[in-house]
Motif scaffolding. Structure first.
Motif, mmCIF file in Angstrom:
data_model
loop_
_atom_site.group_PDB
_atom_site.id
_atom_site.type_symbol
_atom_site.label_atom_id
_atom_site.label_comp_id
_atom_site.label_asym_id
_atom_site.label_seq_id
_atom_site.Cartn_x
_atom_site.Cartn_y
_atom_site.Cartn_z
ATOM 1 N N VAL A 94 0.774 -1.528 -0.003
ATOM 2 C CA VAL A 94 0.138 0.196 -0.150
ATOM 3 C C VAL A 94 1.171 1.104 0.178
ATOM 4 N N ASN A 95 1.719 1.397 0.884
ATOM 5 C CA ASN A 95 2.935 2.373 0.733
ATOM 6 C C ASN A 95 3.462 2.223 -0.417
ATOM 7 N N GLN A 116 4.251 5.313 -5.904
ATOM 8 C CA GLN A 116 3.710 5.104 -7.002
ATOM 9 C C GLN A 116 2.684 6.094 -7.847
ATOM 10 N N HIS A 117 1.522 6.967 -6.815
ATOM 11 C CA HIS A 117 0.666 8.054 -7.506
ATOM 12 C C HIS A 117 -0.652 6.486 -8.193
ATOM 13 N N PHE A 118 -0.369 5.953 -7.645
ATOM 14 C CA PHE A 118 -1.738 5.483 -7.540
ATOM 15 C C PHE A 118 -3.151 5.751 -7.052
ATOM 16 N N GLN A 165 -5.684 8.110 7.290
ATOM 17 C CA GLN A 165 -6.201 7.340 7.219
ATOM 18 C C GLN A 165 -6.840 7.511 5.044
ATOM 19 N N TYR A 166 -7.898 6.005 4.956
ATOM 20 C CA TYR A 166 -7.597 6.118 3.434
ATOM 21 C C TYR A 166 -9.226 5.521 3.660
ATOM 22 N N THR A 167 -9.609 6.314 2.463
ATOM 23 C CA THR A 167 -10.834 6.452 2.087
ATOM 24 C C THR A 167 -11.620 5.268 1.349
#
Length: 150
Positions: free
Chosen positions: A47-48, A53-55, A63-65
């Motif tokens: 994930v990092n 890599q700007h995915f 926190q992730y949306t």
């Protein structure tokens, strides 16, 4: 991977968390959702790397949306068959379209139809939609091939 491919369902947009989640929750969500497919589990390191890599954008306050959860789900599937450069191009095109929910739904429908050996009819001239549907079918057919050879 067992007979579950014919009945496998990706999480619907509405089933994904509407509130931001932490890294551990994101990994758990993705890994639980994709476990029946037998794909390698996503890790914090992956994930990092996707962020670097700007995915998708950096998490806000760790926190992730929902958009970021979808990106991790789709990247985890796509990397079974596509290199990261191709995946990056696709992610950027989808992000630029500002239609993440609709594009995810296109992917889900094409992926699940292919797993059920139902024809996926490409009825649009929209090249992004076509690419999404082709990619979803590619991954689904790869998984079906692996199951048939097991």
């Amino acid at each position: 991977m067992t007979q579950t491919l014919a009945t496998f369902k990706l999480p619907a947009w509405a089933e994904l968390p509407g509130v931001p989640v932490y890294m551990e929750q994101l990994c758990q969500l993705v890994n639980q959702a994709l476990a029946p497919l037998g794909v390698p589990e996503v890790t914090k390191t992956m994930v990092n790397s996707y962020v670097k890599q700007h995915f998708f954008s950096r998490p806000t306050g760790r926190q992730y949306t929902r958009n970021q959860v979808v990106a991790v789900l789709v990247v985890t599937l796509l990397k079974q068959d596509f290199n990261l450069t191709t995946i990056s191009q696709a992610i950027l095109k989808i992000r630029d379209s500002r239609q993440i929910e609709a594009r995810y739904q296109e992917f889900v429908v094409a992926f699940e139809q292919a797993l059920r050996a139902q024809p996926v009819t490409i009825t649009t001239a929209d090249t992004t939609s076509q690419a999404i549907q082709f990619a979803a079918q590619t991954v689904a057919y790869h998984l079906l091939t692996q199951q048939a050879l097991a």
